[in-house]
Design a protein around this motif. Structure first.
Motif, PDB file in Angstrom:
ATOM      1  N   LYS A 201       0.836  -1.202   0.000  1.00  0.00           N
ATOM      2  CA  LYS A 201       0.000   0.000   0.000  1.00  0.00           C
ATOM      3  C   LYS A 201       0.868   1.249   0.000  1.00  0.00           C
ATOM      4  CE  LYS A 201      -2.241   1.926   3.433  1.00  0.00           C
ATOM      5  NZ  LYS A 201      -3.144   2.233   4.571  1.00  0.00           N
ATOM      6  N   LEU A 202       1.892   1.215   0.847  1.00  0.00           N
ATOM      7  CA  LEU A 202       2.758   2.392   0.914  1.00  0.00           C
ATOM      8  C   LEU A 202       3.419   2.658  -0.435  1.00  0.00           C
ATOM      9  CD1 LEU A 202       4.532   1.987   4.379  1.00  0.00           C
ATOM     10  CD2 LEU A 202       2.732   3.602   3.743  1.00  0.00           C
ATOM     11  N   LEU A 203       3.893   1.574  -1.022  1.00  0.00           N
ATOM     12  CA  LEU A 203       4.570   1.731  -2.313  1.00  0.00           C
ATOM     13  C   LEU A 203       3.611   2.261  -3.378  1.00  0.00           C
ATOM     14  CD1 LEU A 203       6.844  -1.454  -2.443  1.00  0.00           C
ATOM     15  CD2 LEU A 203       7.596   0.931  -2.288  1.00  0.00           C
ATOM     16  N   SER A 204       2.414   1.707  -3.384  1.00  0.00           N
ATOM     17  CA  SER A 204       1.473   2.109  -4.438  1.00  0.00           C
ATOM     18  C   SER A 204       1.037   3.551  -4.269  1.00  0.00           C
ATOM     19  CB  SER A 204       0.258   1.189  -4.442  1.00  0.00           C
ATOM     20  OG  SER A 204      -0.499   1.411  -3.270  1.00  0.00           O
ATOM     21  N   LYS A 205       1.068   4.040  -3.043  1.00  0.00           N
ATOM     22  CA  LYS A 205       0.609   5.404  -2.833  1.00  0.00           C
ATOM     23  C   LYS A 205       1.720   6.429  -2.967  1.00  0.00           C
ATOM     24  CE  LYS A 205      -2.297   6.181   0.598  1.00  0.00           C
ATOM     25  NZ  LYS A 205      -2.821   6.039   1.976  1.00  0.00           N
ATOM     26  N   MET A 206       2.949   5.940  -3.239  1.00  0.00           N
ATOM     27  CA  MET A 206       4.048   6.897  -3.348  1.00  0.00           C
ATOM     28  C   MET A 206       3.749   7.881  -4.479  1.00  0.00           C
ATOM     29  SD  MET A 206       8.081   6.229  -3.822  1.00  0.00           S
ATOM     30  CE  MET A 206       9.199   7.571  -4.173  1.00  0.00           C
ATOM     31  N   PRO A 207       3.718   9.171  -4.161  1.00  0.00           N
ATOM     32  CA  PRO A 207       3.339  10.135  -5.206  1.00  0.00           C
ATOM     33  C   PRO A 207       4.528  10.477  -6.123  1.00  0.00           C
ATOM     34  CG  PRO A 207       3.402  11.199  -3.048  1.00  0.00           C
ATOM     35  CD  PRO A 207       3.924   9.829  -2.866  1.00  0.00           C
ATOM     36  N   PHE A 208       4.187  10.528  -7.426  1.00  0.00           N
ATOM     37  CA  PHE A 208       5.158  11.002  -8.413  1.00  0.00           C
ATOM     38  C   PHE A 208       4.554  12.202  -9.116  1.00  0.00           C
ATOM     39  CE2 PHE A 208       8.647   8.061  -8.514  1.00  0.00           C
ATOM     40  CZ  PHE A 208       8.141   6.914  -7.899  1.00  0.00           C
ATOM     41  N   TYR A 209       5.333  13.217  -9.269  1.00  0.00           N
ATOM     42  CA  TYR A 209       4.839  14.429  -9.889  1.00  0.00           C
ATOM     43  C   TYR A 209       4.486  14.171 -11.350  1.00  0.00           C
ATOM     44  CZ  TYR A 209       4.706  19.249 -11.514  1.00  0.00           C
ATOM     45  OH  TYR A 209       4.325  20.434 -12.080  1.00  0.00           O
ATOM     46  N   ASN A 210       3.342  14.658 -11.772  1.00  0.00           N
ATOM     47  CA  ASN A 210       2.929  14.518 -13.161  1.00  0.00           C
ATOM     48  C   ASN A 210       2.891  15.891 -13.816  1.00  0.00           C
ATOM     49  OD1 ASN A 210       1.804  14.037 -15.624  1.00  0.00           O
ATOM     50  ND2 ASN A 210       0.047  12.884 -14.855  1.00  0.00           N
ATOM     51  N   PRO A 211       3.869  16.204 -14.640  1.00  0.00           N
ATOM     52  CA  PRO A 211       3.922  17.554 -15.210  1.00  0.00           C
ATOM     53  C   PRO A 211       2.740  17.897 -16.099  1.00  0.00           C
ATOM     54  CG  PRO A 211       5.597  16.143 -16.183  1.00  0.00           C
ATOM     55  CD  PRO A 211       4.959  15.359 -15.099  1.00  0.00           C
ATOM     56  N   ARG A 212       2.089  16.855 -16.603  1.00  0.00           N
ATOM     57  CA  ARG A 212       0.978  17.132 -17.520  1.00  0.00           C
ATOM     58  C   ARG A 212      -0.336  17.373 -16.795  1.00  0.00           C
ATOM     59  NH1 ARG A 212       4.105  13.975 -21.105  1.00  0.00           N
ATOM     60  NH2 ARG A 212       3.740  12.166 -19.796  1.00  0.00           N
ATOM     61  N   SER A 213      -0.358  17.053 -15.517  1.00  0.00           N
ATOM     62  CA  SER A 213      -1.619  17.241 -14.807  1.00  0.00           C
ATOM     63  C   SER A 213      -1.775  18.703 -14.386  1.00  0.00           C
ATOM     64  CB  SER A 213      -1.658  16.346 -13.565  1.00  0.00           C
ATOM     65  OG  SER A 213      -0.831  16.918 -12.564  1.00  0.00           O
ATOM     66  N   THR A 214      -2.930  19.024 -13.854  1.00  0.00           N
ATOM     67  CA  THR A 214      -3.185  20.411 -13.454  1.00  0.00           C
ATOM     68  C   THR A 214      -2.679  20.691 -12.047  1.00  0.00           C
ATOM     69  OG1 THR A 214      -5.366  19.655 -12.762  1.00  0.00           O
ATOM     70  CG2 THR A 214      -5.201  20.747 -14.908  1.00  0.00           C
ATOM     71  N   GLN A 215      -2.148  19.646 -11.441  1.00  0.00           N
ATOM     72  CA  GLN A 215      -1.679  19.783 -10.062  1.00  0.00           C
ATOM     73  C   GLN A 215      -0.465  20.689 -10.008  1.00  0.00           C
ATOM     74  OE1 GLN A 215       0.547  16.439  -8.493  1.00  0.00           O
ATOM     75  NE2 GLN A 215      -1.100  16.119  -7.022  1.00  0.00           N
ATOM     76  N   THR A 216      -0.454  21.640  -9.075  1.00  0.00           N
ATOM     77  CA  THR A 216       0.716  22.503  -8.968  1.00  0.00           C
ATOM     78  C   THR A 216       1.755  21.829  -8.106  1.00  0.00           C
ATOM     79  OG1 THR A 216      -0.016  23.581  -6.948  1.00  0.00           O
ATOM     80  CG2 THR A 216      -0.740  24.558  -9.044  1.00  0.00           C
ATOM     81  N   LEU A 217       2.940  22.411  -8.118  1.00  0.00           N
ATOM     82  CA  LEU A 217       4.051  21.835  -7.362  1.00  0.00           C
ATOM     83  C   LEU A 217       3.746  21.878  -5.865  1.00  0.00           C
ATOM     84  CD1 LEU A 217       6.707  20.633  -8.248  1.00  0.00           C
ATOM     85  CD2 LEU A 217       7.811  22.795  -7.679  1.00  0.00           C
ATOM     86  N   THR A 218       3.130  22.935  -5.433  1.00  0.00           N
ATOM     87  CA  THR A 218       2.792  23.063  -4.024  1.00  0.00           C
ATOM     88  C   THR A 218       1.815  21.979  -3.593  1.00  0.00           C
ATOM     89  OG1 THR A 218       2.608  25.363  -4.721  1.00  0.00           O
ATOM     90  CG2 THR A 218       2.523  24.930  -2.357  1.00  0.00           C
ATOM     91  N   GLU A 219       0.817  21.767  -4.446  1.00  0.00           N
ATOM     92  CA  GLU A 219      -0.165  20.725  -4.128  1.00  0.00           C
ATOM     93  C   GLU A 219       0.508  19.366  -4.030  1.00  0.00           C
ATOM     94  OE1 GLU A 219      -3.027  20.980  -7.247  1.00  0.00           O
ATOM     95  OE2 GLU A 219      -3.853  22.882  -6.524  1.00  0.00           O
ATOM     96  N   PHE A 220       1.414  19.134  -5.000  1.00  0.00           N
ATOM     97  CA  PHE A 220       2.133  17.865  -4.987  1.00  0.00           C
ATOM     98  C   PHE A 220       2.932  17.744  -3.701  1.00  0.00           C
ATOM     99  CE2 PHE A 220       4.529  14.273  -6.260  1.00  0.00           C
ATOM    100  CZ  PHE A 220       5.846  14.522  -5.910  1.00  0.00           C
ATOM    101  N   ASP A 221       3.568  18.830  -3.301  1.00  0.00           N
ATOM    102  CA  ASP A 221       4.393  18.817  -2.108  1.00  0.00           C
ATOM    103  C   ASP A 221       3.583  18.418  -0.878  1.00  0.00           C
ATOM    104  OD1 ASP A 221       6.425  21.069  -0.210  1.00  0.00           O
ATOM    105  OD2 ASP A 221       7.028  19.188  -1.173  1.00  0.00           O
TER     106      ASP A 221
END
Lengths: 606, 373
Positions: A201-221
């Motif tokens: 579960k931990l591994l699958s939830k590890m977040p990777f930044y997606n430059p193409r998404s609308t998510q900002t860097l702050t949100e990703f952080d």
């Protein structure tokens, strides 16, 4: 860098400063070693595999010089990236064939790849880490080999390398593959299923930044920190304490320095260590902050025992965005100019050299290209590639080309034609003349008058054409007949190149007309030859002797015409008079009375 | 042509030639030979493109050529021709003519016979520029202006025409079994009747204007009087050797020397030229056009400008050479580039069936297996 000067036994060193390169003699050898003694300045030019590198990269280079001139610079980036990838694929293609030099080429590709990521693609925070991960994965192929070995065994989960593989995947951020491997272990330990599920579960939830998404860097952080805290909680809870491997992996996920350093063998290099640490501690690292982490990671990873290699300082300079230093170090370490010349040219096109305010900005590019191309010119075959490089060096390229092109040996006419075409296309008229003169002289020496003439026509060299015509006329004088009639009879408009040549052609025509018994035409031609003053002095007697039989023809030459032309050329006139006297005597002897010369002529010039 | 693949071969390629396939079989050619130049050690190499049943071939350039064997060659390979299935004749810059034999079992090449210094100056070597063969006869020409005739089975030289030309002879081709045609560097075509003992040509043709050096020549496969030449300025000329001097058609083809011109051997409405300017052109003319052709069996109105001649009623079209009626402004003549731009000089090309191979100074070979003919 130092080179052994064979003649004196001394060494040569050089230092590179702003605007200058200082070369000096020294008795001392350089400290440390160059990257690999296999490539030496002169020899690598001659390696057949590297020839492919030179030719393919020449093609890319020429294409780059004309890339999207009308497109605004920010839209050119994808093109530059694509060109950068082309260069790299050329390197990889050579690597496939060349096992020996693989280590050098691997290093070159590693450096170029990093330069592409940092300078050309100039990835911003977020994407930067993803690119660095790709970079590391590309250059650490042994993981896949190990995996294959493990998977092919009877019980992969019990293979002695199993956990190494899993940890390696985690270190490279390849969570999916890690998860798949862990499933096999989980199946072996049904009792610990809960623990494995948690890890999964931990591994699958590890977040990777997606430059193409609308998510900002702050949100990703924010999301990332959340995940990080969750992993930390699991560690504090001792959820993995019964399985040392899983606990170890958990610590890695938290970016624990000591755990990471325990994996030195698996990581292999300090830059892998750097990227892994960034992945698990600072995934939103900014390009400008890279060098802090790079320096500290390198220090941590390399203890006092290991020697810092030239490659390390080059990579460090890259992380510091010190392009100048990167190029300088590469020039020194690699004995071949290929790499720095092409990389610098590409960076210059990306306008990266100027922005760094170098003392000699784009001159650096030109300097390196000139060095590379000059090296190519010393090769018996690759000189043709060098021409394009010189073409794109605006300041000194032409001068270099003019000097070098004259030194290309011209063994066959075909080669001379190619060299000539290079010169003509660049309006290097002096070189054109000199090459044509060399070829024409050689042809003349071998008695190939037609070839010699062909070369002088190409150079529009009237003087040489005159020389050739004199040869023909000399031949005629000594032998009484023309050689190479196929040439003289078919001169065409090239006859006009020089007076002597025109005379030769027309004189031959006179003989032809005479032979065909077109006497009046022949006579008219002969007269015009005399009046046009293009006959060489040595030939005037011959011309007049030729005129003799025509004078005996009744209607052909009027003595008035002959004398009128002779008035304009005093010596000719004297000769004419002698001829006329001779002809009269002949007439007298044979009893043929044709005409009598006008008395005025006789009186004036006798 | 975006999907063109180049095979880089680490040597500048001066000549490429398909190995002949038997006419009866409809096979596409599989093997070609290349010669290199400007190396310290030049080579003649044999390559295979091995047609693997033609499955999954989307664009014509798939499948890298594989090297079968090679052999060192003394001097630049200035010309290369297949004498028959197993033997190759080469012309060298040292002036020698060599027969190489291919041994398919051991996949090697060996020297079968060599005539060293077939072309020479009194004190020096003279490059042999071109060679043509009609087994067992071989004819070679060189910078020394000499024409030499050999027989493959004979030790010595059969016949030498000394001083055939005062300038360099660049290329030679057979017109008939007993007649050859040479082109030289003062823009002349010369016909030589090999049955006659004299040392002079039976006919000389030349351009009416500037005497541009001619570098290559090829004869129409079906019509023995139609010949194409390529010159130093890149012009393509079509000649009718029965006629008087001037060429029948003159077309601006390239911006630099044209190195080779080839009629397609079975589809002579197609012509291919390659040049120092790095381009390879495919010329296509249609003989069944509505445009009137200027030269036909009945009247001999030579000259390109007149358009008043009517096309014949029918039936004789196969005898009319569409080449003799063309100039590039007419719509019945199409040209297309076959290579991406920005290559160094394309030195050589050969076409057989649907396959075309060419070699460049950029040390690359291009093979196209789907030439539209």
């Amino acid at each position: 860098m130092s080179d052994l000067d064979i003649s004196t036994g001394k060494h040569m060193g050089f230092a590179w400063g702003p605007g200058d390169i200082l070369v000096y003699e020294t008795l001392y050898k350089a400290k440390g070693t160059c990257m690999d003694p296999l490539i030496r300045k002169d020899e690598d030019i001659y390696s057949p595999i590297l020839r492919k590198l030179f030719n393919e990269s020449h093609h890319i280079f020429v294409g780059l010089q004309t890339v999207g001139e009308d497109v605004p610079s920010k839209n050119k980036k994808p093109q530059f990236v694509s060109i950068s990838k082309n260069y790299r694929s050329v390197i990889r293609a050579c690597m496939e064939e060349l096992q020996q030099l693989v280590s050098i080429l691997l290093a070159i590709e590693l450096i170029w790849n990093l330069c592409e990521v940092l300078f050309i693609d100039a990835a911003p925070a977020g994407s930067l880490l993803l690119h660095l991960l790709d970079w590391v994965r590309l250059h650490k192929a042994d993981v896949d080999e190990k995996t294959r070995e493990v998977l092919q065994s009877e019980s992969p989960a019990e293979h002695h390398n199993y956990w190494d593989v899993v940890v390696s995947y985690v270190l490279q951020g390849r969570v999916e593959e890690a998860r798949q491997m862990l499933v096999k272990q989980a199946n072996l330990h049904p009792a610990a299923r809960g623990m494995f599920k948690l890890m999964d579960k931990l591994l699958s939830k590890m977040p990777f930044y997606n430059p193409r998404s609308t998510q900002t860097l702050t949100e990703f952080d924010v999301i990332w920190r959340h995940w990080h805290e969750e992993v930390d909680r699991c560690l504090q809870d001792n959820s993995f304490s019964s399985n040392q491997h899983l606990e170890f992996i958990c610590k890695i996920l938290l970016g624990d320095e000591d755990s990471l350093l325990e994996c030195k063998d698996l990581l292999g290099t300090w830059y892998h260590f750097l990227v892994t640490r960034l992945l698990f501690c600072h995934p939103t690292v900014k390009p400008t902050d890279l060098h802090y982490y790079a320096q500290s990671c390198m220090t941590m990873f390399l203890d006092s025992r290991s020697v810092s290699e030239p490659l390390d300082s080059i990579l460090l300079a890259s992380f510091e965005f010190d392009i100048h230093q990167v190029i300088k170090d590469c020039s020194i370490v690699l004995n071949n100019w290929w790499f720095v010349a092409h990389l610098t040219d590409l960076l210059d096109h990306c306008k990266l050299l100027q922005s760094h305010n170098l003392h000699f900005g784009s001159n650096l590019r030109e300097f390196l290209l000139l060095e590379y191309a000059s090296g190519l010119f010393t090769h018996h075959s690759l000189w043709q590639l060098a021409v394009d490089y010189f073409d794109h060096c605006p300041e000194f390229g032409r001068v270099y080309l003019e000097l070098q092109i004259e030194r290309v040996p011209l063994e066959t006419e075909r080669k001379a034609l190619k060299v000539l075409r290079v010169c003509e296309e660049r309006q290097m008229s002096e070189q054109v003349r000199s090459i044509c003169k060399i070829m024409a002289t050689r042809a003349l020496r071998n008695n190939r008058l037609g070839s010699a003439l062909s070369w002088s026509i190409r150079a529009k060299d009237a003087a040489f054409a005159t020389l050739i015509s004199e040869r023909f006329l000399q031949d005629y004088s000594t032998r009484g007949t023309f050689s190479d009639l196929d040439l003289i009879d078919n001169l065409g408009p090239s006859m006009l190149l020089s007076n002597r040549l025109t005379f030769l052609g027309k004189y031959r025509e006179f003989h032809r007309l005479y032979g065909q018994k077109h006497f009046s035409k022949a006579a008219k031609l002969l007269l015009s030859l005399m009046t046009a003053k293009i006959a060489p002095q040595s030939f005037w007697m011959t011309l007049l002797t030729d005129a003799l039989p025509l004078l005996e023809q009744k209607e052909v030459i009027s003595p008035h015409a002959l004398s009128s032309c002779s008035k304009s050329v005093p010596i000719l006139a004297h000769a004419t008079a002698s001829t006329l006297r001779l002809s009269r005597r002949v007439q007298g002897e044979t009893g043929q009375a044709a005409y009598a010369p006008p008395p005025s002529v006789e009186l004036e010039y006798l | 042509m975006e999907s063109v693949n180049a095979k880089y071969v680490s040597q500048k390629v001066s000549r490429t030639r398909w190995r002949p396939v038997s006419v009866s079989s409809f096979q596409q050619p599989e093997i070609f030979a290349t010669g290199s130049w400007d190396n310290e050690d030049n080579k003649v190499s044999l390559w295979s493109i091995g047609n693997y049943g033609g499955l999954g071939m989307e664009d014509g350039f798939e499948g890298d050529p594989q090297l079968l064997c090679d052999i060192k060659h003394d001097g630049d390979v200035l010309d290369l021709q297949f004498l028959d299935q197993e033997r190759i004749v080469t012309a060298s810059s040292t002036g020698g003519v060599t027969i190489l034999r291919h041994h398919p079992n051991s996949q090697t090449l060996s020297v079968s016979h060599q005539w060293e210094r077939a072309h020479r100056y009194p004190c020096d070597n003279a490059p042999c520029t071109s060679v043509v063969c009609s087994s067992p006869e071989i004819v070679s020409v060189g910078e020394d202006g000499r024409i030499v005739v050999f027989r493959a089975d004979q030790e010595g030289v059969c016949r030498v025409i000394e001083n055939a030309d005062s300038s360099t002879i660049h290329a030679v081709t057979y017109l008939r079994t007993t007649e050859v045609l040479t082109v030289n560097s003062i823009g002349q075509l010369k016909l030589w009747d090999l049955r006659q003992q004299g040392g002079s040509p039976s006919k000389i043709l030349s351009l009416s204007g500037d005497r541009v050096p001619l570098h290559c020549v090829d004869r129409h496969p079906n019509q023995q009087h139609v010949v194409a030449t390529g010159g130093q300025d890149g012009t393509l000329c079509i000649w009718d050797v029965r006629e008087e001097s001037s060429p029948v058609a003159l077309m601006e083809a390239h911006s630099a020397e044209m190195w080779e011109v080839h009629f397609h051997p079975t589809n002579p409405d197609h012509l291919f030229t390659c040049s120092e300017d790095g381009s390879l052109l495919h010329w296509e003319t249609s003989s069944h056009s509505d445009m009137p052709s200027l030269l036909h069996e009945g009247s001999r109105n030579s000259g390109v400008t007149s358009r008043s001649a009517m096309a014949p009623a029918g039936g004789n079209k196969s005898l009319i050479s569409a080449w003799l009626s063309g100039d590039s402004s007419k719509s019945c003549l199409k040209t297309s580039h076959m290579l991406p731009s920005q290559t160094l000089s394309v030195n050589s090309l050969d076409v057989l069936g649907q396959c075309l191979v060419c070699g460049t100074d950029g040390e690359a070979i291009f093979v196209n297996r789907q030439v539209l003919v």
